[in-house]
Design an enzyme around this catalytic site. Structure first.
Site, PDB file in Angstrom:
ATOM      1  N   HIS A 192       6.794 -50.960-111.515  1.00 25.48           N
ATOM      2  CA  HIS A 192       7.113 -51.665-110.271  1.00 25.48           C
ATOM      3  C   HIS A 192       8.013 -50.857-109.354  1.00 25.48           C
ATOM      4  O   HIS A 192       8.551 -51.397-108.380  1.00 25.48           O
ATOM      5  CB  HIS A 192       7.769 -53.013-110.574  1.00 25.48           C
ATOM      6  N   CYS A 236       8.497 -43.074 -97.613  1.00 30.05           N
ATOM      7  CA  CYS A 236       8.026 -43.257 -96.248  1.00 30.05           C
ATOM      8  C   CYS A 236       6.962 -44.343 -96.221  1.00 30.05           C
ATOM      9  O   CYS A 236       6.146 -44.464 -97.133  1.00 30.05           O
ATOM     10  CB  CYS A 236       7.460 -41.937 -95.717  1.00 30.05           C
TER      11      CYS A 236
END
Length: 269
Positions: free
Chosen positions: A126, A134
């Site tokens: 996760h 970005c």
């Protein structure tokens, strides 16, 4: 409980040279003072409405709001230390590898406590709180491969005035940075660091599966549990309030900081 722990101990001893797979959730870090997500403790994070906040859609609509919310969540991780459960998992890894077996830890947790405890063969499915990335796909610092250490990003301006104009920017392309976490409206395959191919492979190969501190509410637990059941692999579920039991699953109603520590002591590791 002691009978179940003894069964787990003997199963660990017998899993050689196959793979031991451990899947951890937020409950493993609860003993370190980090609130769980869907647990019963009063500070459980997902008791709040995150089906909107924990999404890429919310980030697109309100990047400053997304950053504020996650930074407030990450503040709960500051200064936290691994607990005996984390160290026990590391000890089991060393034990299994030293005798020529295989081992993998899949954690749903974005904290860094497993790393601090010394875990090496680990997939953070996760994402991780100590990295950003970005929001522009195919940027060198974005999906599907890139990210940047959080320590390299200056958050001073945003913390002082949390508006969209101060949301941190990518040093490579100038796009908005985002959290390096898997959001509810994203897929495991969207970033290589989530290790989804390795997760799927381990789900098909593991000879012992141990779940620890998970509510079984996400895709990775469903995949591993389903595969282990189909293959009749031993499955143990360690949690103070187990959500899954029966049908091939032996549940142990205690924390990993209790159960796995006992197993390690019996193994002499």
């Amino acid at each position: 409980m002691q009978k179940a722990i003894s069964t787990l101990l003997e199963t660990v001893r017998a899993t050689h040279p196959g793979q031991i797979l451990i899947v951890t959730g937020a409950g493993v870090s609860h003993a370190s003072g980090i609130p769980t997500f869907r647990g019963t403790d009063k500070d459980a994070i997902w008791k709040r409405d995150v089906t909107e906040l924990g999404t890429y859609r919310f980030f697109r609509e309100n990047p400053a709001g997304s950053w504020q919310w996650y930074l407030s969540r990450f503040a709960n991780l500051e200064g936290k230390q691994p607990n005996p459960g984390h160290f026990a998992i590391t000890a089991l890894e060393r034990f299994q590898l030293a005798r020529g077996g295989d081992f993998l830890l899949i954690t749903q947790n974005i904290d860094t406590l497993h790393e601090q405890a010394g875990s090496q063969r680990m997939i953070k499915v996760h994402g991780s709180s100590d990295r950003f990335r970005c929001s522009v796909d195919d940027c060198a610092l974005g999906a599907p491969e890139g990210s940047i250490a959080a320590s390299e990003v200056d958050l001073t301006a945003f913390r002082k005035d949390p508006v969209e104009a101060n949301v941190p920017r990518c040093p490579s392309c100038g796009g908005l940075l985002r959290m390096h976490v898997l959001w509810f409206d994203e897929y495991y395959s969207e970033h290589q660091s989530y290790g989804w191919q390795a997760v799927c492979r381990s789900a098909e190969e593991a000879q012992l599966v141990i779940f620890a501190g998970t509510s079984f509410s996400v895709g990775v637990t469903d995949l591993v549990l389903r595969s282990a059941r189909i293959r009749n692999v031993p499955i143990f579920n360690i949690d103070p309030t187990p959500r899954v039991s029966g049908d091939g699953v032996m549940s142990i109603a205690a924390g990993a900081e209790v159960v796995l520590v006992e197993v390690c002591k019996a193994l002499g590791v």
